[in-house]
Design a protein around this motif. Structure first.
Motif, PDB file in Angstrom:
ATOM      1  N   SER A   1       0.809  -1.225   0.000  1.00  0.00           N
ATOM      2  CA  SER A   1       0.000   0.000   0.000  1.00  0.00           C
ATOM      3  C   SER A   1       0.843   1.277   0.000  1.00  0.00           C
ATOM      4  O   SER A   1       0.300   2.373   0.079  1.00  0.00           O
TER       5      SER A   1
ATOM      6  N   ASP B   1       2.260   3.089  -2.226  1.00  0.00           N
ATOM      7  CA  ASP B   1       1.932   4.098  -3.231  1.00  0.00           C
ATOM      8  C   ASP B   1       0.429   4.259  -3.458  1.00  0.00           C
ATOM      9  O   ASP B   1       0.021   5.015  -4.338  1.00  0.00           O
ATOM     10  N   ARG B   2      -0.372   3.559  -2.669  1.00  0.00           N
ATOM     11  CA  ARG B   2      -1.827   3.653  -2.812  1.00  0.00           C
ATOM     12  C   ARG B   2      -2.271   5.077  -2.477  1.00  0.00           C
ATOM     13  O   ARG B   2      -1.905   5.622  -1.439  1.00  0.00           O
ATOM     14  N   PRO B   3      -3.064   5.709  -3.349  1.00  0.00           N
ATOM     15  CA  PRO B   3      -3.566   7.042  -3.013  1.00  0.00           C
ATOM     16  C   PRO B   3      -4.575   6.961  -1.869  1.00  0.00           C
ATOM     17  O   PRO B   3      -5.461   6.100  -1.865  1.00  0.00           O
ATOM     18  N   ILE B   4      -4.416   7.837  -0.916  1.00  0.00           N
ATOM     19  CA  ILE B   4      -5.347   7.927   0.203  1.00  0.00           C
ATOM     20  C   ILE B   4      -5.812   9.374   0.279  1.00  0.00           C
ATOM     21  O   ILE B   4      -4.997  10.288   0.382  1.00  0.00           O
ATOM     22  N   VAL B   5      -7.103   9.545   0.203  1.00  0.00           N
ATOM     23  CA  VAL B   5      -7.698  10.877   0.256  1.00  0.00           C
ATOM     24  C   VAL B   5      -8.603  10.916   1.478  1.00  0.00           C
ATOM     25  O   VAL B   5      -9.473  10.063   1.646  1.00  0.00           O
TER      26      VAL B   5
ATOM     27  N   ASN C   1      -4.405  14.661   0.806  1.00  0.00           N
ATOM     28  CA  ASN C   1      -3.995  13.641  -0.155  1.00  0.00           C
ATOM     29  C   ASN C   1      -2.646  13.069   0.249  1.00  0.00           C
ATOM     30  O   ASN C   1      -1.698  13.814   0.507  1.00  0.00           O
TER      31      ASN C   1
ATOM     32  N   THR D   1       0.076   9.331  -0.159  1.00  0.00           N
ATOM     33  CA  THR D   1       0.326   7.955  -0.589  1.00  0.00           C
ATOM     34  C   THR D   1       0.205   7.128   0.691  1.00  0.00           C
ATOM     35  O   THR D   1       0.253   7.688   1.804  1.00  0.00           O
TER      36      THR D   1
ATOM     37  N   SER E   1       3.213   7.887   2.991  1.00  0.00           N
ATOM     38  CA  SER E   1       3.208   9.209   3.630  1.00  0.00           C
ATOM     39  C   SER E   1       2.060   9.326   4.631  1.00  0.00           C
ATOM     40  O   SER E   1       2.191  10.014   5.655  1.00  0.00           O
ATOM     41  N   TYR E   2       0.967   8.651   4.365  1.00  0.00           N
ATOM     42  CA  TYR E   2      -0.158   8.638   5.298  1.00  0.00           C
ATOM     43  C   TYR E   2       0.251   7.965   6.612  1.00  0.00           C
ATOM     44  O   TYR E   2       0.024   8.510   7.697  1.00  0.00           O
TER      45      TYR E   2
END
Length: 168
Positions: free
Chosen positions: A111, A113-117, A126, A128, A131-132
């Motif tokens: 996960s 690079d999975r986008p998390i918004v 926003n 990745t 970073s989240y």
């Protein structure tokens, strides 16, 4: 050697929650031994514009619940903020821990690079997955757990660093 997203999240979350539960148990024992109304400790805060102790615990739980869920690309389950006692807050930690133990490594690994918004009252955030986890979930978990610890310590509960960090 690399560390997986699962290894960097769920086991870390579980350890922090376990330690937070030990801090709460010490707070409850302190209140009982000193004949202090537990509501005094549960409502204590370090400064008037900060959340009280009970809310710090709720937020720490919400951070890891939402963190694991979003990394696994599922919606976090709702949990009302209704706890009014040490026992109820400890139960919330146990509920959150059980939720976390339900994740398999395969759900979270990969996960990075999975986008998390995230939609917040302050706007959209926003990230990745990496970073989240490293820039949002873990700092918030430790901030709110440390603040809960510090509120009780400031209130006279005999806590040591090992209560917060735990034993190896």
């Amino acid at each position: 050697m690399t560390i997986s997203m699962y290894q960097a999240s769920v086991p870390v979350f579980l350890r922090a929650l376990n330690n937070l539960g030990n801090v709460l148990a010490a707070g409850a024992a302190h209140a009982e031994a000193r004949k202090i109304d537990p509501l005094v400790l549960l409502g204590s805060r370090l400064y008037p514009d900060m959340f009280p102790f009970s809310r710090q615990v709720q937020i720490a739980c919400d951070m890891v619940k939402g963190g694991a869920a979003r990394l696994a690309a599922i919606d976090p389950p709702p949990k009302a903020d209704t706890e009014k006692t040490f026992a109820e807050l400890i139960e919330r930690i146990e509920w959150t821990s059980a939720f976390l133990r339900g994740f398999e490594a395969a759900q979270i690994d990969g996960s990075e690079d999975r986008p998390i918004v995230m939609k917040t009252p302050f706007g959209e955030l926003n990230f990745t997955g990496q970073s989240y986890l490293t820039g949002f979930v873990l700092p918030n978990l430790y901030f709110h757990s440390a603040t809960a610890y510090n509120i009780l310590r400031h209130s006279g509960v005999e806590l040591s660093k090992s209560h917060f960090i735990g034993k190896p």
